[in-house]
Design a protein around this motif. Structure first.
Motif, PDB file in Angstrom:
ATOM      1  N   VAL A 149      52.872  57.629 135.213  1.00 48.56           N
ATOM      2  CA  VAL A 149      53.040  56.378 134.458  1.00 48.56           C
ATOM      3  C   VAL A 149      54.451  56.228 133.903  1.00 48.56           C
ATOM      4  N   GLU A 150      55.254  57.294 133.950  1.00 42.63           N
ATOM      5  CA  GLU A 150      56.622  57.151 133.476  1.00 42.63           C
ATOM      6  C   GLU A 150      57.460  56.289 134.418  1.00 42.63           C
ATOM      7  N   VAL A 151      57.071  56.197 135.685  1.00 46.00           N
ATOM      8  CA  VAL A 151      57.816  55.354 136.630  1.00 46.00           C
ATOM      9  C   VAL A 151      57.764  53.891 136.201  1.00 46.00           C
ATOM     10  N   PRO A 152      56.557  53.296 136.022  1.00 42.49           N
ATOM     11  CA  PRO A 152      56.546  51.917 135.508  1.00 42.49           C
ATOM     12  C   PRO A 152      57.139  51.824 134.106  1.00 42.49           C
ATOM     13  N   GLY A 153      57.038  52.901 133.321  1.00 41.21           N
ATOM     14  CA  GLY A 153      57.637  52.891 131.993  1.00 41.21           C
ATOM     15  C   GLY A 153      59.145  52.711 132.045  1.00 41.21           C
ATOM     16  N   ASN A 154      59.794  53.419 132.961  1.00 43.95           N
ATOM     17  CA  ASN A 154      61.239  53.285 133.113  1.00 43.95           C
ATOM     18  C   ASN A 154      61.620  51.910 133.658  1.00 43.95           C
ATOM     19  N   VAL A 155      60.803  51.400 134.584  1.00 44.31           N
ATOM     20  CA  VAL A 155      61.079  50.068 135.127  1.00 44.31           C
ATOM     21  C   VAL A 155      60.933  49.008 134.037  1.00 44.31           C
ATOM     22  N   VAL A 156      59.863  49.112 133.252  1.00 46.61           N
ATOM     23  CA  VAL A 156      59.649  48.177 132.155  1.00 46.61           C
ATOM     24  C   VAL A 156      60.810  48.253 131.154  1.00 46.61           C
ATOM     25  N   GLY A 157      61.204  49.472 130.798  1.00 53.58           N
ATOM     26  CA  GLY A 157      62.298  49.637 129.846  1.00 53.58           C
ATOM     27  C   GLY A 157      63.611  49.090 130.379  1.00 53.58           C
ATOM     28  N   GLY A 158      63.926  49.394 131.645  1.00 53.77           N
ATOM     29  CA  GLY A 158      65.182  48.933 132.219  1.00 53.77           C
ATOM     30  C   GLY A 158      65.245  47.426 132.347  1.00 53.77           C
ATOM     31  N   LEU A 159      64.176  46.811 132.872  1.00 54.30           N
ATOM     32  CA  LEU A 159      64.150  45.362 133.035  1.00 54.30           C
ATOM     33  C   LEU A 159      64.176  44.641 131.693  1.00 54.30           C
ATOM     34  N   SER A 160      63.342  45.103 130.775  1.00 48.25           N
ATOM     35  CA  SER A 160      63.264  44.447 129.479  1.00 48.25           C
ATOM     36  C   SER A 160      64.571  44.582 128.704  1.00 48.25           C
ATOM     37  N   ALA A 161      65.194  45.772 128.757  1.00 54.69           N
ATOM     38  CA  ALA A 161      66.459  45.970 128.048  1.00 54.69           C
ATOM     39  C   ALA A 161      67.552  45.068 128.616  1.00 54.69           C
ATOM     40  N   HIS A 162      67.512  44.835 129.929  1.00 59.26           N
ATOM     41  CA  HIS A 162      68.525  43.984 130.557  1.00 59.26           C
ATOM     42  C   HIS A 162      68.319  42.517 130.217  1.00 59.26           C
ATOM     43  N   TYR A 163      67.074  42.049 130.273  1.00 57.88           N
ATOM     44  CA  TYR A 163      66.815  40.629 130.080  1.00 57.88           C
ATOM     45  C   TYR A 163      66.579  40.245 128.618  1.00 57.88           C
ATOM     46  N   PHE A 164      65.920  41.123 127.848  1.00 63.33           N
ATOM     47  CA  PHE A 164      65.570  40.770 126.478  1.00 63.33           C
ATOM     48  C   PHE A 164      66.352  41.554 125.430  1.00 63.33           C
ATOM     49  N   GLY A 165      67.254  42.414 125.869  1.00 64.18           N
ATOM     50  CA  GLY A 165      68.080  43.154 124.929  1.00 64.18           C
ATOM     51  C   GLY A 165      67.453  44.468 124.510  1.00 64.18           C
ATOM     52  N   ARG A 166      68.305  45.375 124.010  1.00 63.41           N
ATOM     53  CA  ARG A 166      67.828  46.704 123.606  1.00 63.41           C
ATOM     54  C   ARG A 166      66.957  46.634 122.346  1.00 63.41           C
ATOM     55  N   ARG A 167      67.377  45.840 121.389  1.00 65.14           N
ATOM     56  CA  ARG A 167      66.723  45.809 120.077  1.00 65.14           C
ATOM     57  C   ARG A 167      65.297  45.276 120.172  1.00 65.14           C
ATOM     58  N   LEU A 168      65.121  44.142 120.832  1.00 63.97           N
ATOM     59  CA  LEU A 168      63.792  43.546 120.961  1.00 63.97           C
ATOM     60  C   LEU A 168      62.882  44.431 121.798  1.00 63.97           C
TER      61      LEU A 168
END
Length: 590
Positions: free
Chosen positions: A404-423
């Motif tokens: 489950v860490e694979v989708p976790g990293n994808v979710v983190g990378g995509l979200s950090a890029h599009y919605f920012g690190r803080r949010l």
């Protein structure tokens, strides 16, 4: 859209606007890196031939103890069973009392037996008397289930029942060694360089890791494990810092995402190796012996040019930059030495640990990121260590919680890029809290519990990825390694208490998940106090790092669509001075 752009700290538009980047002021070193290539063949070789193999290997060292310390199902060994007359199962039912397990279900006792009286216990067929009214502790050792492991370190040293607390102690010592090693090696790397410290960690991991497999007592096993764990985080941290400090902003996000994903793939392979070998000693050797191959990097691995500049070693830095340019097929800037001397002057201003505490913004960012790392480490480790309290095979549970860490990293990378690190950090922790709370309601349902724990792990993994991006983007070059080390030491120090937290699950399986839920709620609130770093250039000086976030309010939200271009503080001050407008730096006198 290219994967590189997708995970980049910069925007997708920044890649297409590269040709116009000359209008945006850069620091001297960034200008040199842009000229020689910050994301060319040289960086790709470092990433794919150096960092990613290490990312794949690192879980074998850091996670092997979790499986080696598996406690097999066990019960008191009771001699005297009439062979061929009474089966092993019938004998256990005759000689072992029943009791309620941690999940509330009845099971045969693991630590008690009925009182047995033998006429002569040394002779087969000796008559015996079973006193069902008297229960006593195990008198003749234990019989261990060997359906999954032929032997674990727990069964080898008999770390069960009255000695079960030794398992918690060994886990705590391992985490303490990890924390101490991370602190000392981080300080050492800022003094003597990333490269020599990396090879020191390889030596520690290889030598003490193998020694750990051949010690005869539990005390020596614990001591050897403590020494082995000194290198666990730094063996990954050093190469990560070298690659990040030698890469452009466009490549940093990809580096973080790929290293986390490849590390996850390595973690998924750990239980397969354990399943094939099924013996703690051979499994441990397989996990530590391959690390000797990393000494081959001695002839190829460069030192961080940014660190060399911070130490005033301009000639060595220039030699590396020439090699980077040649490998990338790029021309050297005509004023290379002048730019490096200018960059050296900036770096030399920032080389004091005191600045982490003296400057208000750096002090605030250090405290907040440390708190976040503490919560991440406790929650992440709590979910993983608690797999011993989950029903079913620990190897299957480990595999599920790793995949489950694979989708976790994808979710983190995509979200950090599009919605920012803080949010992203706040939302992922909030969702982790929800699934941790739901896990407490599914204790008796094996697959539902695994599902909730897996989903919690998805989002805490995403949060870990994002906070490591933030640390790299909030602290200056000369203090970046120490910042990683300080925050990680704080987190690892807190995980010393995780084994004790997990041990509570032996009597109440719900409580650990409720505690993890509460920590995630607190962490979600604290993470919002960090500034947004999406689109900001990597700070090279304390001066630049100290002003990050001063141009935004608490309620502002920066995303891929609303981000702005940021100008390095020092150059912004010069530009504003030329225009007759005082900068923040000029007003504060820094």
């Amino acid at each position: 859209m290219k994967l590189k752009t997708l995970f980049s700290p910069e925007s997708a538009d920044a890649a297409t606007e590269k040709g116009a980047s000359s209008d945006t002021p850069q620091s001297p070193f960034e200008r040199v890196l842009d000229e020689v290539g910050g994301e060319g063949r040289y960086q790709m070789l470092l990433l794919f031939a150096y960092l990613l193999p290490l990312s794949f290997y690192s879980p074998f060292g850091s996670s092997s103890l979790l499986l080696m310390m598996t406690t097999p199902d066990h019960s008191c060994s009771v001699p005297g069973r009439p062979s061929g007359v009474v089966s092993e199962e019938e004998w256990r039912n005759m000689t072992i009392p029943w009791e309620d397990g941690a999940d509330g279900k009845p099971r045969l006792s693991q630590c008690h037996m009925y009182n047995m009286t033998y006429s002569d216990v040394l002779k087969p067929g000796t008559s015996y008397t079973i006193d069902n009214s008297t229960i006593t502790k195990c008198q003749h050792g234990w019989d261990y289930d060997k359906s999954r492991w032929t032997e674990t370190s727990v069964s080898f040293f008999d770390l069960v029942c009255e000695d079960a607390s030794s398992v918690t102690t060994i886990f705590s010592l391992a985490v303490a060694g990890n924390a101490l090693g991370t602190l000392l090696l981080s300080i050492l790397s800022d003094r003597i360089g990333r490269r020599p410290v990396f090879f020191l960690t390889v030596l520690i991991n290889f030598s003490f890791g193998l020694l750990n497999m051949f010690v005869p007592t539990k005390e020596l096993f614990a001591a050897a494990r403590f020494l082995t764990c000194l290198a666990f985080f730094s063996i990954y941290q050093m190469p990560y810092i070298i690659v990040v400090e030698l890469s452009s902003g466009h490549l940093r996000g990809l580096t973080a995402a790929l290293s986390f994903v490849v590390g996850t793939v390595g973690m998924c392979c750990v239980p397969f190796v354990a399943w094939v070998l099924a013996h703690w000693r051979s499994f441990g050797i397989a996990c530590h012996a391959p690390s000797i191959l990393f000494f081959l990097y001695w002839w190829y691995l460069p030192e961080s040019p940014r660190w060399l500049l911070s130490m005033g070693r301009v000639e060595e830095c220039e030699a590396i930059m020439r090699k980077v340019a040649a490998t990338n097929g790029r021309a050297l800037p005509s004023n290379l030495r002048g730019l490096l001397e200018e960059a050296r002057a900036d770096e030399k201003k920032t080389a004091s640990m005191r600045d982490l505490l003296r400057h208000s913004s750096l002090r605030k960012h250090l405290v907040i990121t440390s708190i976040c790392i503490v919560i991440f480490c406790v929650v992440y480790s709590g979910i993983m260590l608690n797999l011993h309290n989950m029903a079913g095979s620990e190897l299957v549970n480990f595999l599920v919680l790793s995949v489950v860490e694979v989708p976790g990293n994808v979710v983190g990378g995509l979200s950090a890029h599009y919605f920012g690190r803080r949010l992203t950090s706040g939302l992922t922790l909030a969702v982790t809290a929800v699934f941790s709370g739901l896990a407490a309601t599914a204790i008796t349902d094996r697959w539902l519990l695994v599902a909730f724990c897996g989903l919690a792990k998805v989002f805490v993994t995403a949060a870990v990825l994002v906070v490591y991006m933030q640390i790299g983007e909030l602290f200056p070059t000369a203090l970046r390694s120490l910042s990683y080390g300080t925050t990680t030491v704080a987190g690892l120090s807190a995980t010393v208490f995780v084994p004790a937290l997990v041990s509570v699950g032996a009597t109440d399986r719900k409580l650990p998940y409720y505690i993890l839920c509460g920590l995630c709620i607190f962490g979600a609130a604290v993470s919002t106090l960090l500034p947004e770093t999406l689109g900001r250039p990597l700070p090279q000086t304390v001066h630049q790092a100290n002003h990050i976030g001063q141009d935004e309010s608490f309620w502002s939200i920066t995303t891929h669509w609303t981000r702005q271009k940021y100008v390095p503080i020092g150059e912004a001050a010069g530009k504003e001075a030329r225009n007759g407008t005082p900068s923040v730096a000029a007003e504060t006198g820094i």
